[in-house]
Design an enzyme around this catalytic site. Sequence first.
Site, short mmCIF file in Angstrom:
data_model
loop_
_atom_site.label_atom_id
_atom_site.label_comp_id
_atom_site.label_asym_id
_atom_site.label_seq_id
_atom_site.Cartn_x
_atom_site.Cartn_y
_atom_site.Cartn_z
NE ARG A 6 -3.67 -1.63 2.03
CZ ARG A 6 -4.58 -2.28 2.69
NH1 ARG A 6 -5.18 -1.17 3.67
NH2 ARG A 6 -5.00 -3.22 2.29
CB SER A 54 -8.18 -2.14 1.82
OG SER A 54 -9.43 -2.80 2.76
CG HIS A 55 -9.33 0.65 5.63
ND1 HIS A 55 -8.37 -0.62 5.30
CD2 HIS A 55 -8.60 1.38 6.35
CE1 HIS A 55 -7.21 -0.29 5.94
NE2 HIS A 55 -7.30 0.61 6.70
CG ASP A 59 -13.21 -2.37 2.86
OD1 ASP A 59 -13.98 -3.13 2.38
OD2 ASP A 59 -12.17 -2.47 3.05
CG ASP A 88 -10.87 -4.21 -0.49
OD1 ASP A 88 -11.22 -3.79 0.35
OD2 ASP A 88 -9.82 -5.23 -0.18
CG ASP A 109 -11.64 -6.59 2.64
OD1 ASP A 109 -12.11 -5.40 2.68
OD2 ASP A 109 -10.42 -7.13 2.46
NE ARG A 110 -11.18 -2.91 6.74
CZ ARG A 110 -9.94 -2.12 7.41
NH1 ARG A 110 -10.79 -1.16 8.44
NH2 ARG A 110 -9.13 -2.43 7.65
CB THR A 156 -3.68 -7.56 13.04
OG1 THR A 156 -4.36 -7.23 14.36
CG2 THR A 156 -4.42 -6.55 11.96
CD GLU A 173 -8.33 -8.73 10.93
OE1 GLU A 173 -7.17 -8.68 11.39
OE2 GLU A 173 -8.70 -8.41 9.82
CD GLU A 174 -9.60 -3.78 15.44
OE1 GLU A 174 -10.31 -3.04 15.42
OE2 GLU A 174 -8.90 -3.98 14.49
CE LYS A 215 -10.78 -7.33 6.02
NZ LYS A 215 -9.38 -7.35 6.05
C1 VG1 Z 1 -6.12 -2.92 9.18
C2 VG1 Z 1 -6.73 -3.68 10.23
C3 VG1 Z 1 -6.67 -5.05 10.23
C4 VG1 Z 1 -6.93 -5.69 8.45
C5 VG1 Z 1 -6.20 -4.84 7.49
C6 VG1 Z 1 -6.51 -5.10 6.14
O1 VG1 Z 1 -4.64 -3.34 9.36
O2 VG1 Z 1 -6.46 -3.42 11.44
O3 VG1 Z 1 -7.67 -5.88 11.05
O4 VG1 Z 1 -6.66 -6.96 8.41
O5 VG1 Z 1 -6.18 -3.38 7.67
O6 VG1 Z 1 -7.74 -4.62 6.00
P1 VG1 Z 1 -3.38 -2.57 10.09
O7 VG1 Z 1 -2.15 -3.12 10.23
O8 VG1 Z 1 -3.62 -1.21 9.73
O9 VG1 Z 1 -3.94 -2.37 11.56
V1 VG1 Z 1 -8.63 -4.28 4.46
O10 VG1 Z 1 -9.98 -4.26 4.52
O11 VG1 Z 1 -7.13 -4.76 3.56
O12 VG1 Z 1 -8.51 -5.10 3.54
CO CO Z 2 -11.04 -4.11 2.69
#
Ligand code: VG1
Ligand code: CO
Length: 539
Positions: free
Chosen positions: A21, A112-113, A276, A278, A280-281, A343, A362-363, A375
């Site tokens: 990323r 992602s997000h 989110d 992509d 997955d959330r 995580t 995951e939280e 996810k």
């Molecule tokens: C964050 C979240 C984690 C998740 C990751 C990818 O990582 O805390 O739980 O798996 O994003 O999410 P970090 O290292 O910033 O805490 V995503 O929706 O790729 O797809």
């Molecule tokens: Co995502």
Amino acid sequence: MIKTISTTPYTDQKMGTGGLRKKTKVMMQPNYFENFIQTIFNTIGGVKGKTYVVGGDGRYFNDIAIQKFIKMAAANGVAKLIIGQNGYMSTPAGSNVLLKNKTNGAFIFSASHNPGGIDNDFGVKYSDETGGQVPTSITDAIYKNSQSISEYQILDVPDVDISKIGTQQLEGMTIEVIDPIKDYVEMLEGIFDFEALKKLFKSGFTMKFDAMNAVTGPYGKRIFEEILGAAPGSVINATPKPDFGGLHPDPNMVYAKELIGIMYGDNAPDFGCANDGDGDRNMILGKKFFVSPSDSLSILTDNYKLIPAYKNGIYGVAKSAATSTAVCRTAKALGMDCYEVPTGWKYFVNLMDSKRITFCGEESFGTGSSHIREKDGIWAILFWLSIIAATGKSVEEITKEHWKKYGRSYYIRFDFEGIDKAVADKLMADLETKLPSLNGKKFGEYEVSEAAPFIYNDPVDGSSTKNGLVVKFADGSRIVYRLSGTGTSGATLRVYMEKFEQNHLDEEPLNMLKDIAKIAAEIAEIRPRTGKQQPDVIT
Ligand code: VG1
Ligand code: CO
């Protein structure tokens, strides 16, 4: 015509929690993206004769990246690419297409997000034949090889038209452009009782799904409105935009503002949800009611029997260490194993493949099951809708009854963003050194029962991973500290806090956790070290 291009390495191509990323402009540097893709190809022993799934969440640079990828894949001898129409494919849909077609892997272009656009972020998620993102041993090898790359192969041809569904050839490589939604819907129809869900909407049930101008808008329209019969307009922010219309496509109370306004407004629908960037959330809401992701995982687990695909029994469950312990209490009551992993979704993959778990979460608003190896935002939403359809209860009633049954883990996460990386690293290192001295120490009514780094020993491949620092208290309360692995500027310190309550079930989490929050700040010296009086984001 295959061209070999000479290149020089970039030294920062290390994949984090969810792939590589970076700022979009970093990704757009000459040869940056190409170097990374060629390094992956080289690291996995070449891609000659292999088949891959390709797509993205539609963010800025997605279209250009996909064209580059197609030309590099053909030049490197890939036999076939399966591409989502116009280059769109959600992360869960990609995992499904990969598993269904038994391909060698998938490339999903998404951060992602993280926000999108030329001034925001871009990313690459790479999965192998398991359907999940590759383990650390492989990301480490990719990082190492990225330091010495000197050339890459690419076709010198015009861009390929990926706007029409169908099959075409490109210098010996087959390109199949697919409807990215069709297979995904079929998979979900095999899990849930769609007829029961149609009945729910026929009875007048109302919902809003916020796609946040990202990839799941068209999925939501098709599934909720066209197939299940939710009222037109139930899906908002439904058109994927390269900059997500300026939204931060992270489905939480802070960023999904429009949805929160609707759900806490006067004419709130029965159900609210968001995905989110992509897909997955997921975030789940009732009328003026928020379900914490940790509770959501626990509630889905408790109700597995209501879902056709799971009614005959599930294996165990798993959660990340930062996620609350709620699901483990439920699992215990149901006689199932509950695993705790670092995580990042990739840690769940071995547990699924070895039939140790079925559900995990995951939280950070991620929930899923072994139907794929990522996810799955819409899966979680359909699961909730199925519980509502089967019980006739509201989101709030379902959640509150769950707390009554098992007690409640009050939970909150503080994010301290944009910290100088050296300051953040030192904070974590010093805290780790200090942990042993905390054992047995009392902070008001809270006595530390155990303070140690979280270390995960994978029961399948034997690998060992350290991720975050955990302080546990005698009453079951916990603090987890870790640094984010998905940010693209500075460091983000995440502090996760929970407190278990059997009787006081209707309090404000922030209020219930205020003493723990104070202790968390004090132990880690957050204020003096970062200068921050308050977290930047609370979820
Ligand atoms: C964050 C979240 C984690 C998740 C990751 C990818 O990582 O805390 O739980 O798996 O994003 O999410 P970090 O290292 O910033 O805490 V995503 O929706 O790729 O797809
Ligand atoms: Co995502």
